[in-house]
Motif scaffolding. Structure first.
Motif, PDB file in Angstrom:
ATOM      1  N   LYS A 107     116.347  51.603  31.765  1.00  0.00           N
ATOM      2  CA  LYS A 107     115.082  52.122  31.240  1.00  0.00           C
ATOM      3  C   LYS A 107     114.141  52.654  32.315  1.00  0.00           C
ATOM      4  CE  LYS A 107     115.527  50.987  26.851  1.00  0.00           C
ATOM      5  NZ  LYS A 107     115.395  51.942  25.766  1.00  0.00           N
ATOM      6  N   GLN A 108     114.505  52.481  33.585  1.00  0.00           N
ATOM      7  CA  GLN A 108     113.646  52.831  34.720  1.00  0.00           C
ATOM      8  C   GLN A 108     112.344  52.046  34.702  1.00  0.00           C
ATOM      9  OE1 GLN A 108     114.484  57.391  34.336  1.00  0.00           O
ATOM     10  NE2 GLN A 108     113.536  57.052  36.325  1.00  0.00           N
ATOM     11  N   ALA A 109     112.324  50.938  33.992  1.00  0.00           N
ATOM     12  CA  ALA A 109     111.109  50.138  33.868  1.00  0.00           C
ATOM     13  C   ALA A 109     111.445  48.774  33.300  1.00  0.00           C
ATOM     14  CB  ALA A 109     110.108  50.834  32.950  1.00  0.00           C
ATOM     15  N   THR A 110     110.604  47.816  33.607  1.00  0.00           N
ATOM     16  CA  THR A 110     110.663  46.499  32.967  1.00  0.00           C
ATOM     17  C   THR A 110     109.794  46.571  31.707  1.00  0.00           C
ATOM     18  OG1 THR A 110     108.778  45.828  34.300  1.00  0.00           O
ATOM     19  CG2 THR A 110     110.980  45.240  35.140  1.00  0.00           C
ATOM     20  N   ALA A 120     103.282  52.365  29.978  1.00  0.00           N
ATOM     21  CA  ALA A 120     103.829  53.728  29.997  1.00  0.00           C
ATOM     22  C   ALA A 120     104.083  54.220  31.423  1.00  0.00           C
ATOM     23  CB  ALA A 120     102.918  54.694  29.238  1.00  0.00           C
ATOM     24  N   ALA A 121     104.853  53.421  32.161  1.00  0.00           N
ATOM     25  CA  ALA A 121     105.191  53.762  33.540  1.00  0.00           C
ATOM     26  C   ALA A 121     106.698  53.639  33.739  1.00  0.00           C
ATOM     27  CB  ALA A 121     104.460  52.841  34.506  1.00  0.00           C
ATOM     28  N   ARG A 122     107.197  54.325  34.759  1.00  0.00           N
ATOM     29  CA  ARG A 122     108.613  54.198  35.095  1.00  0.00           C
ATOM     30  C   ARG A 122     108.800  54.397  36.591  1.00  0.00           C
ATOM     31  NH1 ARG A 122     111.359  59.863  33.030  1.00  0.00           N
ATOM     32  NH2 ARG A 122     110.009  61.177  34.289  1.00  0.00           N
ATOM     33  N   ILE A 123     109.917  53.903  37.086  1.00  0.00           N
ATOM     34  CA  ILE A 123     110.257  54.009  38.501  1.00  0.00           C
ATOM     35  C   ILE A 123     111.089  55.269  38.694  1.00  0.00           C
ATOM     36  CG2 ILE A 123     111.448  52.891  40.419  1.00  0.00           C
ATOM     37  CD1 ILE A 123     111.102  50.246  38.679  1.00  0.00           C
ATOM     38  N   VAL A 124     110.711  56.064  39.691  1.00  0.00           N
ATOM     39  CA  VAL A 124     111.469  57.284  39.996  1.00  0.00           C
ATOM     40  C   VAL A 124     111.713  57.381  41.496  1.00  0.00           C
ATOM     41  CG1 VAL A 124     110.619  58.566  37.981  1.00  0.00           C
ATOM     42  CG2 VAL A 124     109.398  58.741  40.149  1.00  0.00           C
ATOM     43  N   GLU A 167     105.565  56.148  38.352  1.00  0.00           N
ATOM     44  CA  GLU A 167     104.793  57.246  37.783  1.00  0.00           C
ATOM     45  C   GLU A 167     104.434  56.965  36.332  1.00  0.00           C
ATOM     46  OE1 GLU A 167     106.544  61.093  37.189  1.00  0.00           O
ATOM     47  OE2 GLU A 167     108.240  60.292  36.114  1.00  0.00           O
ATOM     48  N   VAL A 168     103.399  57.637  35.878  1.00  0.00           N
ATOM     49  CA  VAL A 168     102.981  57.582  34.483  1.00  0.00           C
ATOM     50  C   VAL A 168     104.000  58.369  33.671  1.00  0.00           C
ATOM     51  CG1 VAL A 168     101.199  58.260  32.835  1.00  0.00           C
ATOM     52  CG2 VAL A 168     100.548  57.430  35.106  1.00  0.00           C
ATOM     53  N   VAL A 169     104.455  57.771  32.573  1.00  0.00           N
ATOM     54  CA  VAL A 169     105.378  58.469  31.682  1.00  0.00           C
ATOM     55  C   VAL A 169     104.548  59.413  30.824  1.00  0.00           C
ATOM     56  CG1 VAL A 169     107.025  58.234  29.790  1.00  0.00           C
ATOM     57  CG2 VAL A 169     106.977  56.540  31.626  1.00  0.00           C
ATOM     58  N   LYS A 170     104.885  60.669  30.937  1.00  0.00           N
ATOM     59  CA  LYS A 170     104.167  61.659  30.137  1.00  0.00           C
ATOM     60  C   LYS A 170     104.747  61.666  28.727  1.00  0.00           C
ATOM     61  CE  LYS A 170     103.238  64.309  34.246  1.00  0.00           C
ATOM     62  NZ  LYS A 170     103.808  63.350  35.167  1.00  0.00           N
ATOM     63  N   PRO A 171     103.888  61.605  27.714  1.00  0.00           N
ATOM     64  CA  PRO A 171     104.405  61.607  26.337  1.00  0.00           C
ATOM     65  C   PRO A 171     105.112  62.912  26.013  1.00  0.00           C
ATOM     66  CG  PRO A 171     102.000  61.750  26.349  1.00  0.00           C
ATOM     67  CD  PRO A 171     102.443  61.560  27.772  1.00  0.00           C
ATOM     68  N   THR A 172     106.188  62.788  25.264  1.00  0.00           N
ATOM     69  CA  THR A 172     106.923  63.969  24.826  1.00  0.00           C
ATOM     70  C   THR A 172     106.199  64.557  23.633  1.00  0.00           C
ATOM     71  OG1 THR A 172     108.952  62.891  25.489  1.00  0.00           O
ATOM     72  CG2 THR A 172     109.169  64.800  24.064  1.00  0.00           C
TER      73      THR A 172
END
Length: 160
Positions: free
Chosen positions: A79-82, A89-93, A146-151
């Motif tokens: 998921k690129q995130a816990t 609404a964040a993820r690791i990149v 980073e902040v996950v940008k909403p689709t």
């Protein structure tokens, strides 16, 4: 990746700051406690909470050290995130490409948490004043949060 499938440039990443990441960590810690404390108390009794020993036995090592490592790295890999990062609404990149980090980067990042904590948590606090909001664990693994940008899904228009 951008909507065109191209990797992000470092300048297009929107980094997550210190306090949201603290909130995500609190969520993750609470979830881990709800999962790990009941079996530890069942196995070792209530005295487990008062023990000053680092390791009480095999079950302690498996539940407190191995399980969290596997669970956290698995969440990052899939998921690129816990759950805590998902809640904010964040993820690791990858810091260079903005793409999904490798499994090796995730393992280095996890180990980096311990390194970041050793000098009075300075490596974790580093997020507060770093330009890219990276803790030492991020710097070691070459990752950013980073902040996950909403689709944006556009609704079909009706033809009258």
């Amino acid at each position: 990746m951008t909507s065109t499938g191209q990797p992000h440039s470092e300048s297009t990443l929107n980094y997550v700051g210190f306090w949201p990441r603290v909130g995500a960590s609190i969520i993750d810690t609470l979830i881990l406690m709800v999962i790990t404390l009941p079996p530890l108390i069942l196995i070792y009794g209530w005295t487990y909470l008062e023990s000053e020993q680092l390791f009480l036995g095999t079950a302690d090592v498996v539940i407190n050290w191995i399980f969290p490592f596997i669970a956290i790295v698995a969440f990052w890999a899939y998921k690129q995130a816990t759950p805590g990062k998902m809640a904010i609404a964040a993820r690791i990149v990858d810091a260079k490409t903005g793409g999904k980090p490798s499994l090796q980067q995730y393992v280095i990042r996890y180990i980096g948490y311990f390194i970041s904590t050793i000098p009075l948590g300075l490596g974790l606090l580093w997020v507060a004043w770093d330009e890219k909001k990276q803790g030492w664990h991020d710097k070691l693994a070459n990752t950013v949060v980073e902040v996950v940008k909403p689709t944006v899904i556009s609704e079909p228009t009706e033809n009258c």
